[in-house]
Design a protein around this motif. Structure first.
Motif, PDB file in Angstrom:
ATOM      1  N   LEU A  40       4.745  -4.948  11.673  1.00 24.67           N
ATOM      2  CA  LEU A  40       5.412  -4.803  12.961  1.00 24.67           C
ATOM      3  C   LEU A  40       4.430  -4.838  14.132  1.00 24.67           C
ATOM      4  CD1 LEU A  40       8.116  -4.115  14.476  1.00 24.67           C
ATOM      5  CD2 LEU A  40       7.433  -1.704  14.220  1.00 24.67           C
ATOM      6  N   THR A  41       4.820  -5.561  15.195  1.00 21.10           N
ATOM      7  CA  THR A  41       4.073  -5.561  16.453  1.00 21.10           C
ATOM      8  C   THR A  41       4.999  -5.124  17.581  1.00 21.10           C
ATOM      9  OG1 THR A  41       4.605  -7.841  17.049  1.00 21.10           O
ATOM     10  CG2 THR A  41       2.667  -7.506  15.624  1.00 21.10           C
ATOM     11  N   ARG A  42       4.404  -4.732  18.705  1.00 22.95           N
ATOM     12  CA  ARG A  42       5.192  -4.330  19.874  1.00 22.95           C
ATOM     13  C   ARG A  42       6.084  -5.456  20.380  1.00 22.95           C
ATOM     14  NH1 ARG A  42       1.052  -1.188  19.723  1.00 22.95           N
ATOM     15  NH2 ARG A  42       0.973   0.828  20.818  1.00 22.95           N
ATOM     16  N   ALA A  43       5.559  -6.686  20.333  1.00 25.04           N
ATOM     17  CA  ALA A  43       6.315  -7.834  20.841  1.00 25.04           C
ATOM     18  C   ALA A  43       7.612  -8.043  20.073  1.00 25.04           C
ATOM     19  CB  ALA A  43       5.454  -9.097  20.770  1.00 25.04           C
ATOM     20  N   GLU A  44       7.700  -7.481  18.863  1.00 25.59           N
ATOM     21  CA  GLU A  44       8.905  -7.633  18.041  1.00 25.59           C
ATOM     22  C   GLU A  44       9.921  -6.521  18.260  1.00 25.59           C
ATOM     23  OE1 GLU A  44       7.650  -9.856  14.032  1.00 25.59           O
ATOM     24  OE2 GLU A  44       6.624  -7.937  14.328  1.00 25.59           O
TER      25      GLU A  44
END
Length: 197
Positions: free
Chosen positions: A135-139
């Motif tokens: 998971l990334t913030r952009a997702e």
């Protein structure tokens, strides 16, 4: 001599009890509904979890998410390398809870110790989310879909349910990130729950 030795033993016992009491007063908790990855590990639904299976309540990391907090790719573990198994997407095969957009849902936290709380925040992934990658913030959608303020008060019991409305417009596999922001430390607790819309 025996009296002095006894006094030292009693003193050490009191000191040890104080240290244990202080340690147990620290905050610990995790999402049990919808089952978070650490809850699934602790109950044995998912195997090969490492240390998190013994302490699902310990996913603690820096607060301030999403501006600060755990780094991308290590959000589900709170940036704690001991719990890196939580960031492993397992090919998108984490068990998922079925949700319907717009439904009312009872999000449940389980605590092993309660602590002064700023708030609880719930984020959901967006259409760019890839369940086969960490998971990334952009997702994640940039704003929480649910915020429950606590104004510095501790949770009222060892299990707390917070009702919210599940966002609409999502289909397929997604992830809900729950963040418990602690009022009097620089940390928060993180829990990722896999869901299916």
């Amino acid at each position: 001599m025996r009296g002095k030795l006894g006094a030292v033993i009693v003193g050490l016992g009191v000191l040890g009890a104080s240290a244990l009491a202080t340690g147990s007063a620290s905050s610990h908790g995790y999402i049990s509904q919808p089952p978070s990855r650490q809850a699934l590990c602790a109950e044995g639904t998912v195997s090969d979890c490492g240390d998190i299976q013994y302490e699902p309540q310990s996913v603690e990391g820096p607060k301030g998410f999403p501006e600060t907090g755990p780094p991308d790719g290590a959000i589900c573990s709170g940036g704690n390398s001991r719990f890196a198994q939580l960031d492993d997407p397992r090919g998108g095969q984490w068990p998922a809870t079925q949700l319907t957009g717009g439904q009312t849902y009872d999000f449940t936290w389980t605590f092993t110790a309660r602590h002064a709380t700023t708030d609880f925040e719930y984020f959901v992934s967006n259409d760019s989310y890839d369940p086969t990658k960490p998971l990334t913030r952009a997702e994640l959608q940039p704003q929480p879909f649910l915020t429950v303020p606590y104004d510095g008060e501790p949770p009222s019991s060892d299990t707390v349910t917070q009702q919210g409305t599940v966002p609409t417009g999502l289909t397929g596999k997604h992830l809900i990130l729950a963040v418990w922001n602690i009022a009097d430390t620089g940390n928060a607790f993180y829990a990722c729950s896999d869901v299916q819309f």
